[in-house]
Structures are given as structure tokens and as C-alpha cells.
Design an enzyme around this catalytic site. Structure first.
Site, PDB file in Angstrom:
ATOM      1  N   ASP A 145      10.502 -10.221  -3.199  1.00  0.00           N
ATOM      2  CA  ASP A 145      11.122  -8.929  -2.902  1.00  0.00           C
ATOM      3  C   ASP A 145      12.620  -8.982  -3.161  1.00  0.00           C
ATOM      4  OD1 ASP A 145       8.918  -7.481  -2.258  1.00  0.00           O
ATOM      5  OD2 ASP A 145       9.134  -7.680  -0.087  1.00  0.00           O
ATOM      6  N   ASP A 158      -0.994  -5.265  -2.273  1.00  0.00           N
ATOM      7  CA  ASP A 158       0.044  -5.869  -1.435  1.00  0.00           C
ATOM      8  C   ASP A 158      -0.572  -6.416  -0.150  1.00  0.00           C
ATOM      9  OD1 ASP A 158       2.604  -6.581  -0.597  1.00  0.00           O
ATOM     10  OD2 ASP A 158       3.456  -4.611  -1.028  1.00  0.00           O
TER      11      ASP A 158
HETATM   12  C1  GLA Z   1       6.304  -4.941   0.084  1.00  0.00           C
HETATM   13  C2  GLA Z   1       6.416  -5.193  -1.402  1.00  0.00           C
HETATM   14  C3  GLA Z   1       7.396  -4.222  -2.016  1.00  0.00           C
HETATM   15  C4  GLA Z   1       6.947  -2.812  -1.723  1.00  0.00           C
HETATM   16  C5  GLA Z   1       6.776  -2.608  -0.237  1.00  0.00           C
HETATM   17  C6  GLA Z   1       6.163  -1.257   0.061  1.00  0.00           C
HETATM   18  O1  GLA Z   1       7.475  -5.275   0.735  1.00  0.00           O
HETATM   19  O2  GLA Z   1       6.777  -6.505  -1.656  1.00  0.00           O
HETATM   20  O3  GLA Z   1       7.504  -4.438  -3.400  1.00  0.00           O
HETATM   21  O4  GLA Z   1       5.736  -2.575  -2.393  1.00  0.00           O
HETATM   22  O5  GLA Z   1       5.953  -3.599   0.343  1.00  0.00           O
HETATM   23  O6  GLA Z   1       5.994  -1.025   1.405  1.00  0.00           O
END
Ligand code: GLA
Length: 695
Positions: free
Chosen positions: A521, A452
Site C-alpha cells: 500500500d 483484497d
Molecule cells: C486495501 C488495499 C488498497 C485499497 C483499500 C480499499 O488497503 O490495499 O489498495 O484497495 O484496501 O479499501
């Protein structure tokens, strides 16, 4: 032969397209042609040497230079801008040598040399004949004994045939709302799409499609391309005052500089581009096939159904509660269980822990092994979330190395989500992260990593850089690639996912490392339909992770949510303990159905039948490469009465073969399904999945 030469220059041919360049009478390397493949070599036009337009636009400005540098009386948006050690800022390139690459005859290297300085620009072409794609990148070499400052080095300038009425299609958006398809006419002037955020960004994507204003999904000329780069990029379309249209694509020159020392080279990322008469649908399928076959690390491997705990538990993870979810996940047929954020040292909320990549002792007193063992015993692979480029000021790593983050010494360090960015351009940072992640991977049976990246850049300083501190923009991305690739090579079976707060880092550069991308997201199914459609213009469904979550569960059925996610790589992110028996059973049936058809979805040909961005009644279809079977998904969101739904015309079937479609009278010929169509009835917020089978 894909590449050959005649007196007029060089021809690059793919199965259906031709691309020609050559020297014009003034000795300048010029673009000659890009479009449908022509039958005879002499069909390709000679390189033009246009005369001046009064005393304002000289010949140099008007010629279709293949890779224009900033020099002379030309005002074209150039590909290259450099300053020599003596202050000269004019790069005059002439042909030096030409080599046809390896023995497959699919490569062409044209080396240009500055007329005064020992400064070389090698244009590197590669054709991908079966995909109708041409790859271009450039290597700059300084063979002098003083440094040269590079201020812009793009990967390619793509020329369109002279003419007007062109239209640009691109995607835009924002976090939680990525990938809107936009179309706009190209007018005289320059239109710039870019990222200045250090990563590819949620806002635009380094992809373009240009048509003559009348192409649709099924037909029409489309010139399209991408940049395989995961940092700042720039894509500009320029229409000159005399209707010459070009696309420049490459690393963004905004705040960029690169000190090219003597005997050093700089190579740009690749741009891939193609031409089709088959409309936007075919343009997408060309990119899909290429990405699936030649870009991703694990071509041809079916992507597993995963469960991700993030939306269910957020940071509240421990072995016991994760195992309870894992048990449920296994019962409904999940194959890969991924623990998201929250598992590492000191991580209870988003204000601590990033950088300290070992299991939190309170949550995992015996490490990750018991959880992973439990997950494996349930018959599932185990996956883990990391965010390697980041550090919280509240972490052991930051306390030990506050100088490791991107910053200017005299400025504050802007935190976003309480985190700062580690300077991945630095080799000490790279080595530290490699060692941390290597330990995790060597000590644990981890089959999948979600990588990420949850913020964009600020204060882009790198005071102790060896070269120009503005090299940060590129060296950072190279550092990310280096770290990731080192780990990927050491653990070749691991599948990686690229996430950056959803779709902030989706590009063909990252897809060399990651097989899957978290597209957004935003997991609300109707929003997702639109995001997924935009994503499909560029990327194949085998790379598009899509989870069924609890978002909007009160008015969107579980089946609808599943159908949306089944359009890509199915995952589940809902709180499984909140599903009742009947919902779990339904989920189990849908997961099983997905496994039966995923080879068609992940590896077949995708056709967008009706756009969810334009219509509340939308459809997308997948057909296997041998055209023996297909899947049609149809979605209706909100359409007020009175309603008469339009017929759907299938695509991509063998016209003379006979097919059945679930729930419809048949069999009928492929031709009939494609031209008579079928009438699907749905109520508001209903969806259906229809199987198409050749008999
Ligand atoms: C980001 C990702 C999510 C999740 C969060 C965790 O927002 O896109 O899918 O993994 O971080 O903190």
C-alpha cells in the site's frame, strides 16, 4: 532422464542440479546429496549411517533422514508429529513402496509405512528440469479404523551439504513496509520464520535462500526455496550440534491439529526448491521463469497498464465521477480501468457494506452496466475491487448470518478496520460468496478482479466444525482456494489480483489463481524501490503491480515515479484530474514507452545491479530471453556532495554480440558493457531509463 534409480537409491536431476536419496544401512530413507549435477550415477554418495555421539546423540538423531517424523531418540525439528487413537505419539516410518510417476519420468512417489499402524506417508517428488527446481509434497493416509490426530505435517525437509558458515537470506517487513532483504549467519540452533495470521503476512515470506556466506548477485552457491501456501506457514532452519543444516518448510503447526479419519488422506502444499552456482540473481530468475511459465493462470499474456481509482477517490465513487477519470485514463493510454472500494451496498466508509456484493443503489442506480459500457467505449477493460472474505457487522449479510464469522462463542469479536472474517472453511459461506461473485461476473463485463483481504485473524474459533476446530487454519485457506478457483474456472479470461492491504498475501499458492500481486500500500516511489527489490527476490516483475501515484509528488518528479512503476506491471493510481496538461502529456509518453518495452520487463531476465536498500544510487536491468534487447533503470535518491557515482556493469548480454545503449557511444560488445561498464550521471532524485539494443 530426470529421475532414475541405482542400488544406492534415487537420483533426481534437473538441467544443472542433482538431488539424491536412498536407504542407509539401517534401512532409513536418507538424504544423500543436493547440489551441482554430478557426471556419473556412482558420483552420488551413499546414504550415511552415522554412529552415535557418546550416549546423548544416537544414530537416529545424527542421520540425515529425508522426512523425519517425531520418533525414537531424535531431537531434530521433525516434519511430522502425530498421535494415534491409543495415545501413542511416536511415528516409526519404514519404506513401503516406490513408484515412478507418469511417463514423463519426472515424478517419484516414495511410500513409507508405520511399522505398527496402517498409517502411510507418501513423499511426492516432481522435478522441473528446465527450471532447476524440485517440488516436494507429502500425502498422509490413515488406512486404520480409528482416527489419527496430525499435529504437524510439513511439506519438506531440505538438507544442505554438511559444513558450516552458512548464511540465510530472507525478507521481512510490515504493512506499508514489506520485503526487506535480510542476511544473517546460521548458527547452531533453530531459527523460525512464520505466519500465525491466517494469511501469508506482510512480516515474512515463505521463501529462503542459503549460501556459504560469500555468494553475491552474480555468483556463488545458493540453495533456495518457497512454500506455495497462503495461510499460516513455518520455515525453520536448523543447524545441529554436528553441523548438519536443514530447512523445514510447511503449514505452521502452531495451534494446528487435523483429525485424520479412517481411510482419509491429508496432502500438504508444495515446496519448490533449487540450487544454483549463479548467486542470488540466478536463484531469483529460476523462480521467476517457473512462476511465469507454470504457476500463474495466464502465462505469456502481457499485463495491461491499469488505472485504479483508490488513492484518488477512496470511497467516493459513482458512475459519473469514475467516467471522468476513465476518460483521462484512456487519453494517456491506460488499458484497464479498475474501480476500487466503495461501489457496493451501503459502502460510504470502511464501517459498512462488506459482504453485500451488489452495487449501491444511490451511487449506481442503474447498476454497474452504464459505467462499464462507458469504460469499454473508451477502449479499456473494466476491473472491480472485492474483499470476499470479509464482513462488516453493519451489513445485511452479518445481520442474517452472525454465526458465519470466525469467532469463539464466549469471547468478543475483535474488529479490525470495523470488519470480521467470514469463516471460509464453511461450505455455506463458500457457496454464498461464489453465488454473489458469480452474479457480478455473469451480469457485468468484468475483465479484472482485485481480491483484497484487509485484516488478520483473531479469536480463531470454529465451534461447529466436523473435525478438530483447529483444522480452521488449513480449511480456511482451502476454502479461499476453492471459491477463487471455482470462479476462475467459470470465468477463465478474468485476470485476478491478490491484495492484502498491499503485500500481505504474496506466495506461489495464490499465484495459481492471481496473475498479479499488489506489492504494498506504500506507493511513495523511493520506499517502493526497496519494496520492489525485495519482491524481485521471489516473484517475477510480471506479477508485481506498481502504480504511479501522487505520493511525494512535491519532491519526486513524475518521470521518477513512472520509472519506478515501470519496473513491474505499470499502473496509475494518481488523481488524474489534478495533473495539468503537461503532466498528462508526459504520462502519455511514458505509458507509450512502457508498452514498447513491457515484454522485456515482464518476460525477460531481471538483474539487480545495485541495491536501493543498500545504496542511494541503484539500478535494475532487464534483458529479453533472446538477449537481443534490454532496459536499464537507474535511480538516485539523496546523496549529499561530494559525489562520484560508481560505474554500472551490465549483465546478461551476449558477450560477442554488439549492443548500443541509449546516450552512450557505441556500439560495444556485450562483454565490454558487462566488464568496462558505463557511467550514468544523475542528480538527486533523478532517474533514467536506457534502452539496450543488439545490432
Ligand atoms: C486495501 C488495499 C488498497 C485499497 C483499500 C480499499 O488497503 O490495499 O489498495 O484497495 O484496501 O479499501
Amino acid at each position: 532422464m530426470p529421475i532414475y534409480a541405482t542400488e544406492q537409491g534415487w537420483m533426481l536431476e534437473t538441467r544443472n542440479t542433482g538431488y539424491a536419496l536412498g536407504l542407509n544401512r539401517a534401512g532409513r530413507l536418507s538424504h544423500r546429496y543436493w547440489g551441482v549435477r554430478l557426471p556419473y550415477p556412482e558420483d552420488y554418495p551413499a546414504a550415511a549411517n552415522p554412529g552415535p555421539w557418546a550416549s546423548f546423540d544416537g544414530s537416529a538423531h545424527r542421520m540425515l533422514e529425508e522426512y523425519p517424523a517425531y520418533a525414537g531418540a531424535s531431537y531434530i525439528d521433525p516434519c511430522l508429529k502425530a498421535t494415534f487413537a491409543d495415545g501413542v505419539r511416536d511415528v516409526v516410518l519404514r519404506i513401503d513402496t516406490v513408484e515412478q510417476g507418469d511417463d514423463t519420468r519426472e515424478e517419484l512417489h516414495i511410500r513409507l509405512r508405520d511399522t505398527y499402524y496402517p498409517f502411510f506417508v507418501t513423499l511426492r517428488y516432481r522435478v522441473h528440469p528446465d527450471y532447476d527446481l524440485i517440488e516436494r509434497r507429502v500425502t498422509i493416509t490413515n488406512e486404520g479404523d480409528t482416527p489419527v490426530t496430525l499435529e504437524r505435517v510439513l511439506s519438506a525437509q531440505w538438507h544442505l551439504p554438511r559444513g558450516d558458515g552458512y548464511r540465510l537470506t530472507h525478507v521481512d517487513g510490515r504493512h506499508l513496509d514489506e520485503m526487506y532483504v535480510r542476511r544473517e549467519p546460521l548458527m547452531q540452533g533453530i531459527k523460525i520464520l512464520e505466519s500465525r495470521r491466517l494469511t501469508t503476512s506482510h512480516n515474512h515470506n515463505p521463501w529462503f535462500a542459503i549460501d556459504r556466506g560469500c555468494a553475491d548477485e552474480d555468483a556463488g552457491e545458493v540453495w533456495f526455496g518457497v512454500l506455495a501456501w497462503s495461510g499460516n506457514w513455518r520455515l525453520s532452519t536448523e543447524v545441529t550440534e554436528l553441523a548438519s543444516t536443514r530447512v523445514n518448510i510447511g503449514i505452521n503447526d502452531w495451534d494446528f491439529a487435523w483429525r485424520l479419519d479412517p481411510q482419509q488422506s491429508f496432502t500438504t502444499p508444495s515446496s519448490y526448491a533449487g540450487y544454483t552456482t549463479g548467486g542470488f540473481g540466478e536463484a531469483s530468475r529460476r523462480l521467476h521463469d517457473f512462476t511465469r511459465d507454470l504457476v500463474v493462470p495466464h502465462p505469456g499474456e502481457p499485463r495491461k497498464v491499469l488505472y485504479n481509482s483508490w488513492e484518488a477517490t477512496t470511497f467516493a465513487v459513482d458512475a459519473q465521477s469514475q467516467l471522468v477519470l476513465a476518460q483521462r485514463a484512456a487519453e494517456i493510454g491506460v488499458e484497464l480501468f479498475v474501480m476500487d472500494d466503495g461501489w457496493f451496498h451501503g459502502r460510504a466508509t470502511d464501517n459498512a457494506g462488506l459482504g453485500d456484493w451488489w452495487p449501491d443503489v444511490e451511487k449506481f442506480p442503474d447498476g454497474l452496466a452504464p459505467l462499464i459500457k462507458g469504460v469499454n467505449e473508451l477502449g479499456m477493460d473494466f476491473g472491480l475491487w472485492v474483499e470476499p472474505e470479509m464482513v462488516n457487522p453493519n451489513s445485511d449479510l452479518y445481520r442474517a448470518h452472525p454465526d458465519w464469522v470466525i469467532h469463539f462463542p464466549t469471547r468478543g469479536r475483535t474488529e479490525m478496520r470495523n470488519q470480521l472474517i467470514l469463516n471460509f472453511a464453511r461450505s455455506d459461506v463458500q457457496n454464498y460468496i461464489i453465488s454473489q461473485l458469480d452474479r457480478l461476473l455473469s451480469e457485468n463485463n468484468i475483465a479484472f478482479i482485485k481480491w483484497d483481504m484487509n485484516r488478520n485473524v483473531s479469536e480463531p474459533g470454529w465451534q461447529d466444525a466436523d473435525g478438530d476446530p483447529r483444522e480452521l487454519w488449513v480449511r480456511y485457506v482451502q476454502g479461499v482456494y476453492f471459491v477463487w478457483n471455482t470462479l476462475r474456472t467459470r470465468y477463465p479470461a478474468v485476470i485476478w489480483q491478490s491484495c492484502s492491504g498491499g503485500g500481505g498475501r504474496a506466495d506461489l499458492g495464490i499465484l495459481r489463481l492471481a496473475d498479479q500481486i499488489w506489492a504494498s500500500d506504500n506507493t511513495e516511489a523511493t520506499a517502493r524501490l526497496v519494496i520492489q527489490e525485495g519482491f524481485s527476490y521471489v516473484f517475477p516483475p510480471s506479477t508485481m503491480e506498481a502504480w504511479v501515484t501522487d505520493a511525494a509528488r512535491d519532491h519526486i518528479s513524475l518521470q521518477f515515479r513512472f520509472h519506478v512503476s515501470m519496473c513491474g506491471v505499470l499502473g496509475i493510481g494518481a488523481h488524474l484530474l489534478h495533473w495539468n496538461e503537461q503532466q498528462s502529456a508526459e504520462a502519455g509518453r511514458l505509458v507509450a514507452q512502457y508498452k514498447e518495452i513491457r515484454h522485456i520487463i515482464q518476460f525477460g531476465d531481471l538483474s539487480r545491479l545495485r541495491s536501493p536498500q543498500l545504496h542511494p544510487f541503484s539500478a535494475v536491468q532487464y534483458v529479453s530471453k533472446d538477449r537481443s534487447e534490454g532496459v536499464l533503470f537507474v535511480f538516485r535518491t539523496l546523496i549529499p556532495d561530494p559525489v562520484e557515482l560508481p560505474p554500472l556493469y551490465l549483465r546478461g548480454l551476449d558477450p560477442h554480440a554488439r549492443y548500443t545503449v541509449t546516450g552512450f557511444e557505441g556500439p560495444c560488445s556485450g562483454q565490454a558493457w558487462m566488464h568496462v561498464g558505463l557511467q550514468v550521471s544523475l542528480n538527486n532524485f533523478q532517474s533514467t531509463l536506457l534502452r539496450i539494443r543488439r545490432i
